[in-house]
Design a protein around this motif. Structure first.
Motif, PDB file in Angstrom:
ATOM      1  N   GLN A  50     -35.202 103.750  28.620  1.00  0.00           N
ATOM      2  CA  GLN A  50     -36.302 103.902  27.654  1.00  0.00           C
ATOM      3  C   GLN A  50     -36.728 102.590  26.977  1.00  0.00           C
ATOM      4  OE1 GLN A  50     -38.254 106.459  27.488  1.00  0.00           O
ATOM      5  NE2 GLN A  50     -36.971 107.558  28.936  1.00  0.00           N
TER       6      GLN A  50
ATOM      7  N   GLU B  36     -38.669  99.055  26.707  1.00  0.00           N
ATOM      8  CA  GLU B  36     -39.937  98.608  27.273  1.00  0.00           C
ATOM      9  C   GLU B  36     -39.798  97.140  27.659  1.00  0.00           C
ATOM     10  OE1 GLU B  36     -43.061 100.553  25.763  1.00  0.00           O
ATOM     11  OE2 GLU B  36     -44.616  99.149  26.380  1.00  0.00           O
TER      12      GLU B  36
ATOM     13  N   ARG C 240     -41.885 101.075  30.816  1.00  0.00           N
ATOM     14  CA  ARG C 240     -40.730 101.695  30.159  1.00  0.00           C
ATOM     15  C   ARG C 240     -39.704 102.054  31.244  1.00  0.00           C
ATOM     16  NH1 ARG C 240     -40.164 103.372  25.206  1.00  0.00           N
ATOM     17  NH2 ARG C 240     -42.385 103.296  24.764  1.00  0.00           N
TER      18      ARG C 240
END
Ligand code: PEP
Ligand code: MG
Length: 664
Positions: free
Chosen positions: A56, A58, A5
């Motif tokens: 944030q 992934e 992430r």
């Protein structure tokens, strides 16, 4: 392969992408990132940015090759850290404020300052139509030598930035160098030349295609990076066209452009431009960061009307208020000159007094020390009048390297700072990594909340050998009495007791009869609330208002959207500072402040009033803060600052400070 992430602020834009690329270069394996159905090689900065990876998000990393395990581990670490952001709070641009005042264009302040001068509009290079059918070999060679020339120029800029420890400048141009070597760009330009294009047009088109990709991502931070590509477009075109890179401009001009690039800004600063205005641009752009570092007034987002102002027209740029005054009369001009002269005179007077110690009108001595990150900064600090070093951030002594410094190398680095400070004392903080500060040679495990995880002294608890090595190096500096040791991120007394004990053991091993003073940083609320108990065992306390704000207000200190609210003059922080001073006084210990609040002249009377006796500030601020101290009455500060503890917000505290102790 692994999935990660992304925690880099704003996503994988130029600087974090450059870190990923640099990490991948250390291995022979081929590495790729995969996101939203697209893939890019870690060797290509543009490819990485083109994935449009946001904070944030992934992503999947794959590595293929002999050293793939090590490469994967290093890449995961590089992707899951947050790049160190710098002390200066970013200015936030949302929308361009409306200003209906006649003859005034309203933009957004990117770097403050008040200047007047003739307006100079800069144009970008426009190429004529390409007739095509060029000699392939000749054009490839042209492009090669132009690229080499620009690389050489950027390497020079990098070297100067490195010498001046201008970290942000260095990062920006390191990313430019990486862009210039980018396979995506080079392949596109070469392919166009193979099809008969001129080198100029091939380069321009390759850049524009990538700009379109970045702009198409619909993310402002990535769109701003298109400006870095345009910078390289202009530079290489200038080299190809053989233009000497100098602007035709009188010194003191206020330069206007649609959007300036980082290298334009450095050049304009070298040619003594007075200020800069842009029709577009953001205050988080690289140009804005550089303008603030150079102290060059700069306003962005003025709108296209600014491009229609006639060349040579005399204007006033009031950058602090984001205003460009298009038709100032003679009286306004005279006023601006007067204000600037008064500011300069005041600065000269302050500078002339900077070497003397500072006391308040009623005789309370305040030590004004400096925050430094290297021995060369310490030299500058001493020349600027520092009474000592109040904070040496040792984690910044060895950035940018892949191997850890050994004991001997550390000792030499600390000794160099002591030597640079004459007979003054130096407070050296033990390594403070984790959270927002990462070191290439010390990859830390990914954590869900790194700012609340293994950082500062907690890291030493899991890697005690690292702290031992640092303490041993510190104990060998000479004279040891001038060295004080400071512990970051302490949150309970046992942590201090444990390290004090270890320090005593190391002193005994090294046959030292006296141990250096040991201080504790107050940067989490728990430490402020326990100041009395900590002061019983510490020799001094130093308040880190940067982290204390973050942890008290529960607001990330690097969050662009909260920057204006992470204000250490919040009454809650003032209460913690007051409690720290009261606790320390019970054991006769002194309290300093080494966070950015110490450099804010509006805060000086409050800190003095609450009982702080040492202010560790950034070196250019020393003269101003000493001057501020000399005009204060400590007894009055004490009385008035008590009232501030009851106010309801940081804004109310700032207003009250302005009222009680106006800043002229
Ligand atoms: C602070 O937190 O105020 C401080 C001085 O330490 P750093 O900024 O290095 O975290
Ligand atoms: Mg801190």
């Amino acid at each position: 392969s692994a999935s990660v992430r992304i925690t880099h602020r704003g996503g994988l834009h130029a600087r974090p992408a450059a870190l990923v690329r640099k990490t991948a270069q250390g291995f022979s394996s081929q590495s790729q990132l995969h996101f939203a159905g697209k893939s890019a090689s870690c060797a290509s900065l543009i490819g990485l940015m083109g994935l449009g990876i946001g904070e944030q998000d992934e992503v999947q990393v794959t590595c293929l090759g002999k050293d793939c395990d090590a490469a994967l581990q290093a890449l995961v670490a590089a992707l899951s850290v947050t790049t160190h952001e710098h002390e200066q709070a970013p200015v936030i641009v949302t929308a361009r404020p409306l200003n209906t005042e006649a003859g005034v264009l309203q933009g957004v302040c990117a770097a403050p300052g008040l200047v007047c001068g003739p307006l100079l509009r800069l144009h970008t290079i426009e190429l004529p139509q390409d007739p095509g059918n060029h000699m392939r070999e000749e054009q490839l060679q042209h492009l090669d030598s132009a690229l080499e020339q620009v690389r050489g120029e950027i390497r020079n800029t990098l070297e100067h930035a490195r010498q001046r420890k201008a970290v942000e400048e260095e990062e920006i141009f390191a990313a430019h160098l990486a862009l210039l070597e980018d396979p995506t760009l080079l392949e596109a330009a070469t392919a166009a030349i193979e099809h008969g294009s001129a080198a100029t047009h091939a380069w321009r088109d390759a850049i524009q295609a990538q700009c379109a990709v970045l702009l198409g991502l619909g993310k402002p931070l990535f769109a701003e990076r298109a400006n870095d590509l345009r910078d390289l477009q202009q530079r290489v075109l200038r080299a190809l066209l053989g233009e000497a890179w100098q602007f035709q401009m009188p010194a003191g001009a206020i330069v206007v452009a649609h959007e300036l690039t980082p290298s334009d800004l450095l050049q304009l600063s070298a040619q003594n431009a007075a200020g800069i205005c842009m029709a577009e641009g953001g205050a988080t752009s690289h140009v804005a960061i550089l303008a603030r570092g150079k102290g060059m007034p700069c306003v962005v987002a003025l709108g296209s009307a600014v491009l229609e102002v006639p060349q040579g027209q005399r204007v006033v740029l009031d950058a602090g208020n984001g205003r460009l005054e298009l038709t100032p009369d003679d009286a306004r001009h005279a006023q601006v000159h007067q204000i600037r002269e008064a500011q300069q005179q005041r600065r000269q007077q302050q500078q002339a007094q900077a070497q003397a110690a500072a006391s308040t009108l009623d005789g309370v001595g305040i030590e004004v020390a400096a925050n430094v990150a290297s021995s060369s900064e310490a030299q500058i600090a001493l020349a600027n009048g520092a009474d000592g070093v109040g904070l040496l951030r040792t984690e910044f002594l060895f950035v940018d390297r892949r191997t850890a410094p050994d004991e001997q190398e550390q000792r030499q680095a600390y000794q160099a700072v002591l030597d640079a400070m004459g007979d003054k004392s130096v407070i050296i903080r033990t390594i403070d990594v984790g959270g927002d500060k990462q070191l290439d040679y010390l990859p830390l495990p990914a954590e869900a909340n790194p700012v609340l995880g293994l950082r500062g002294i907690r890291m030493a608890q899991v890697r005690p050998e690292l702290l031992d090595q640092q303490l041993r190096a510190l104990l060998q500096v000479c004279p040891l009495q001038r060295c004080r040791i400071l512990l970051p991120m302490v949150s309970e007394v046992d942590e201090l007791l444990h390290i004090r004990q270890r320090l005593d053991q190391l002193c005994a091993e090294l046959e030292l009869t006296q141990r250096p003073e040991l201080g504790v940083m107050i940067e989490v609320p728990a430490a402020a609330l326990m100041a009395e108990q900590l002061a019983e065992h510490a020799d001094f306390l130093s308040i880190g208002t940067n982290d204390l704000s973050q942890y008290t207000l529960a607001m990330d200190r690097d969050h662009a959207g909260l920057a204006a609210r992470v204000d250490a003059l919040h009454p809650a922080l003032l209460r913690l500072i007051a409690q720290t001073c009261i606790g320390a006084a019970k054991h006769g210990r002194w309290v300093g402040v080494c966070g950015a609040l110490a450099s804010d002249p509006l805060a000086t009377p409050v800190l003095v009033g609450l009982g702080v006796r040492e202010l560790s500030v950034s070196p250019p601020q020393i003269a101003e803060i000493k001057d501020r101290v000399r005009h204060l009455d400590a007894a009055q500060c004490r009385q008035l600052s008590q009232g501030l503890l009851d106010l309801s917000s940081a804004r109310a505290v700032r207003q009250a400070c302005q009222h009680h102790w106006p800043l002229s």
